[in-house]
Motif scaffolding. Structure first.
Motif, PDB file in Angstrom:
ATOM      1  N   VAL A  55       9.973   2.838  -3.976  1.00 15.32           N
ATOM      2  CA  VAL A  55       9.610   3.833  -4.991  1.00 15.32           C
ATOM      3  C   VAL A  55      10.246   3.425  -6.311  1.00 15.32           C
ATOM      4  O   VAL A  55      11.453   3.183  -6.386  1.00 15.32           O
ATOM      5  N   VAL A  56       9.426   3.349  -7.366  1.00 12.98           N
ATOM      6  CA  VAL A  56       9.921   3.114  -8.712  1.00 12.98           C
ATOM      7  C   VAL A  56       9.511   4.311  -9.556  1.00 12.98           C
ATOM      8  O   VAL A  56       8.327   4.603  -9.693  1.00 12.98           O
ATOM      9  N   GLY A  71      12.805  -4.469  -2.358  1.00 12.22           N
ATOM     10  CA  GLY A  71      12.718  -4.429  -0.903  1.00 12.22           C
ATOM     11  C   GLY A  71      12.169  -3.126  -0.350  1.00 12.22           C
ATOM     12  O   GLY A  71      11.985  -2.128  -1.061  1.00 12.22           O
ATOM     13  N   ALA A  72      11.908  -3.135   0.945  1.00 10.92           N
ATOM     14  CA  ALA A  72      11.346  -1.981   1.629  1.00 10.92           C
ATOM     15  C   ALA A  72      12.247  -0.758   1.473  1.00 10.92           C
ATOM     16  O   ALA A  72      13.471  -0.853   1.614  1.00 10.92           O
ATOM     17  N   HIS A  73      11.631   0.370   1.144  1.00  8.39           N
ATOM     18  CA  HIS A  73      12.312   1.664   1.052  1.00  8.39           C
ATOM     19  C   HIS A  73      13.416   1.685  -0.003  1.00  8.39           C
ATOM     20  O   HIS A  73      14.333   2.516   0.060  1.00  8.39           O
ATOM     21  N   ALA A  74      13.338   0.798  -0.959  1.00  8.50           N
ATOM     22  CA  ALA A  74      14.265   0.829  -2.090  1.00  8.50           C
ATOM     23  C   ALA A  74      13.829   1.897  -3.091  1.00  8.50           C
ATOM     24  O   ALA A  74      12.657   2.280  -3.159  1.00  8.50           O
ATOM     25  N   THR A  75      14.798   2.389  -3.876  1.00  8.32           N
ATOM     26  CA  THR A  75      14.532   3.370  -4.930  1.00  8.32           C
ATOM     27  C   THR A  75      15.042   2.817  -6.253  1.00  8.32           C
ATOM     28  O   THR A  75      16.208   2.411  -6.352  1.00  8.32           O
ATOM     29  N   GLU A 131       0.815  -1.211   0.000  1.00  6.60           N
ATOM     30  CA  GLU A 131       0.000   0.000   0.000  1.00  6.60           C
ATOM     31  C   GLU A 131       0.848   1.260   0.000  1.00  6.60           C
ATOM     32  O   GLU A 131       0.485   2.271  -0.606  1.00  6.60           O
ATOM     33  N   SER A 132       1.987   1.230   0.693  1.00  3.04           N
ATOM     34  CA  SER A 132       2.837   2.421   0.790  1.00  3.04           C
ATOM     35  C   SER A 132       3.906   2.477  -0.292  1.00  3.04           C
ATOM     36  O   SER A 132       4.699   3.422  -0.323  1.00  3.04           O
ATOM     37  N   ALA A 133       3.972   1.486  -1.180  1.00  2.00           N
ATOM     38  CA  ALA A 133       4.892   1.565  -2.318  1.00  2.00           C
ATOM     39  C   ALA A 133       4.323   2.524  -3.356  1.00  2.00           C
ATOM     40  O   ALA A 133       3.111   2.706  -3.453  1.00  2.00           O
ATOM     41  N   VAL A 134       5.203   3.153  -4.128  1.00  2.00           N
ATOM     42  CA  VAL A 134       4.768   4.161  -5.103  1.00  2.00           C
ATOM     43  C   VAL A 134       5.409   3.866  -6.452  1.00  2.00           C
ATOM     44  O   VAL A 134       6.622   3.672  -6.552  1.00  2.00           O
ATOM     45  N   ASP A 176       0.056  11.488   3.112  1.00  2.00           N
ATOM     46  CA  ASP A 176      -0.018  10.056   3.348  1.00  2.00           C
ATOM     47  C   ASP A 176       0.157   9.264   2.067  1.00  2.00           C
ATOM     48  O   ASP A 176       0.519   8.092   2.094  1.00  2.00           O
ATOM     49  N   ALA A 177      -0.116   9.905   0.923  1.00  2.00           N
ATOM     50  CA  ALA A 177      -0.027   9.183  -0.343  1.00  2.00           C
ATOM     51  C   ALA A 177       1.402   8.808  -0.676  1.00  2.00           C
ATOM     52  O   ALA A 177       1.662   7.767  -1.269  1.00  2.00           O
ATOM     53  N   ASP A 178       2.362   9.647  -0.323  1.00  2.00           N
ATOM     54  CA  ASP A 178       3.730   9.342  -0.728  1.00  2.00           C
ATOM     55  C   ASP A 178       4.731   9.410   0.420  1.00  2.00           C
ATOM     56  O   ASP A 178       5.920   9.301   0.204  1.00  2.00           O
ATOM     57  N   ALA A 179       4.238   9.614   1.651  1.00  2.00           N
ATOM     58  CA  ALA A 179       5.070   9.583   2.854  1.00  2.00           C
ATOM     59  C   ALA A 179       6.128  10.679   2.897  1.00  2.00           C
ATOM     60  O   ALA A 179       7.033  10.630   3.716  1.00  2.00           O
ATOM     61  N   THR A 180       6.044  11.681   2.022  1.00  2.00           N
ATOM     62  CA  THR A 180       6.942  12.826   2.121  1.00  2.00           C
ATOM     63  C   THR A 180       6.561  13.638   3.352  1.00  2.00           C
ATOM     64  O   THR A 180       5.389  13.898   3.585  1.00  2.00           O
TER      65      THR A 180
END
Length: 321
Positions: free
Chosen positions: A35-36, A52-56, A14-17, A180-184
Motif C-alpha cells: 500500500v502506498v 515488498g509484499a504487504h509493505a506500507t 493486482e492486490s497492491a493499492v 476485494d478491492a483493498d483486502a480490508t
C-alpha cells in the motif's frame, strides 16, 4: 505480478493499492498487498525501486517520503515520511518513522526500527530497535551495485482518491464483510462505532465466540490486524489510534491511546486511557498500564508519563468530508 500501468516498465501487483498522487521511476515494482498512500504527490519511488509484499509507504507535504533508485523494501516494511537513498536494502518488518534519513547503500537487518529524525550515514549496516550501526556494508549484504543509476525524470501516477469512507458495521455482526478491492476485512462478531476508519488491508477477525468492539472515531491503519476469540474479547475505546502493521490479540485499549507502527499487544493486556505505545513495542500477555503511560521495549514497560493525551500522529487517515 501483473503489468497494470500505462508504462509497461512499472509493475504493480493486482492486490497492491496506490492512494493519491505519487511519482514513479521506470522499473518500479509494487508487490502483492503493498500500500502506498501519498498526499499531494509527497511519495517518490526512484527508478527500479522495489516495494515488498504487504509493505506500507506513506508521505504528505510536511513529511515526504522518497525511496531511492534500486532500493529494495522487504515484506511488511513500514515507511512513514522517511528518505531512503539509492541502492539500499531494507529487511523484512523494518519501520522507518517520520524524518528518518538513510544514505546511499545502507542495509537494514530484518525488524530494524529507525526512530524519527535519525540520520544513517551512507554505506552503513544497521540493526535493532534503536537502529545502531553494526559495520560498513559490503557487496555480500545484498545491495544492488549492478543497478544503473540515471537522471531521467520520474513520472506522475494518480491512484484512488485520498479519502476514506466512514466504516459501517455489517447488518448482522456475525456475517463477514470483505472488500476485494483493498483486502480490508471485518469478520465475525464485530461492532464499529460512529466514525471509525479502517485502512487498506486492515483485518478485524473475531472467531470462536470472541467479540471485537471499536468505539467512536477509532482508526485502524494499513495492515493492522485485530483478533479476538472466546477466551479474550478485544475492546478499543473512543478515538484510539492503531498504527500501521500493529497486531492486537484480545486486549483492552483505552480511549485516545496511540499505538505506533509495528506494536504487538498480546492477549489480556490492558492499556489505560491516553497511553502511548512506542513503535515496535511488544506488550506482553496480561500486562496492565495506567492512564497516560508511555510504554516502550520488548517486553514493554512504562518509561514515563504524559501530562496530557498523546499527540495525534501525522499519518492518520483523513476523515470523510
Amino acid at each position: 505480478m501483473s503489468l497494470s500501468s500505462a508504462d509497461s516498465r512499472v509493475e504493480v501487483a493486482e492486490s497492491a493499492v496506490i492512494v493519491g498522487e505519487l511519482w514513479l521511476g521506470v522499473g518500479v515494482r509494487l508487490a502483492a498487498g503493498s500500500v502506498v498512500r501519498s498526499h499531494e504527490g509527497a511519495v517518490r519511488l526512484g527508478h527500479h525501486a522495489r516495494i515488498g509484499a504487504h509493505a506500507t509507504v506513506w508521505g504528505d507535504r510536511r513529511h515526504p517520503t522518497a525511496v531511492g533508485q534500486g532500493s529494495v523494501l522487504g515484506a511488511g516494511v513500514t515507511v512513514l515520511g522517511a528518505r531512503i537513498g539509492d541502492l539500499c536494502r531494507i529487511g523484512a518488518g523494518c519501520v522507518l518513522l517520520p524524518g528518518a534519513w538513510l544514505g546511499d547503500g545502507c542495509v537494514l537487518a530484518d525488524g530494524t526500527l529507525v526512530p524519527a529524525g535519525t540520520v544513517v550515514p551512507a554505506g552503513t549496516v544497521v540493526s535493532g530497535r534503536s537502529a545502531h550501526a553494526v559495520r560498513s556494508a559490503t557487496g555480500a549484504d545484498g545491495a544492488r551495485p549492478d543497478t544503473p543509476l540515471t537522471d531521467h525524470p520520474l513520472h506522475r501516477r494518480v491512484g484512488r482518491p485520498v479519502r476514506v469512507p466512514v466504516a459501517v458495521p455489517p447488518i448482522d455482526g456475525h456475517d463477514a464483510v470483505r472488500s476485494d478491492a483493498d483486502a480490508t476485512q471485518v469478520v465475525g462478531d464485530v461492532e464499529l462505532g460512529t466514525g471509525c476508519l479502517l485502512g487498506i488491508a486492515a483485518r478485524l477477525v473475531a472467531g470462536d465466540g470472541g467479540q471485537i468492539r471499536l468505539g467512536a472515531g477509532v482508526q485502524a491503519l494499513e495492515h493492522a490486524v485485530l483478533r479476538a476469540d472466546g477466551d479474550e474479547d478485544l475492546v478499543v475505546q473512543d478515538a484510539a489510534v492503531i498504527g500501521p502493521g500493529v497486531r492486537i490479540d484480545g486486549a483492552r485499549i483505552g480511549a485516545r491511546s496511540v499505538l505506533e507502527p509495528g506494536v504487538v499487544v498480546e492477549p489480556g493486556a490492558h492499556l489505560g486511557p491516553g497511553t502511548l505505545v512506542r513503535a515496535g513495542t511488544r506488550v506482553p500477555a496480561g500486562a496492565a498500564f495506567g492512564p497516560l503511560a508511555i510504554v516502550d521495549g520488548r517486553p514493554g514497560r512504562r518509561i514515563g508519563t504524559l501530562h496530557s493525551g498523546p499527540s495525534r500522529p501525522p499519518w492518520l487517515l483523513p476523515a470523510s468530508p
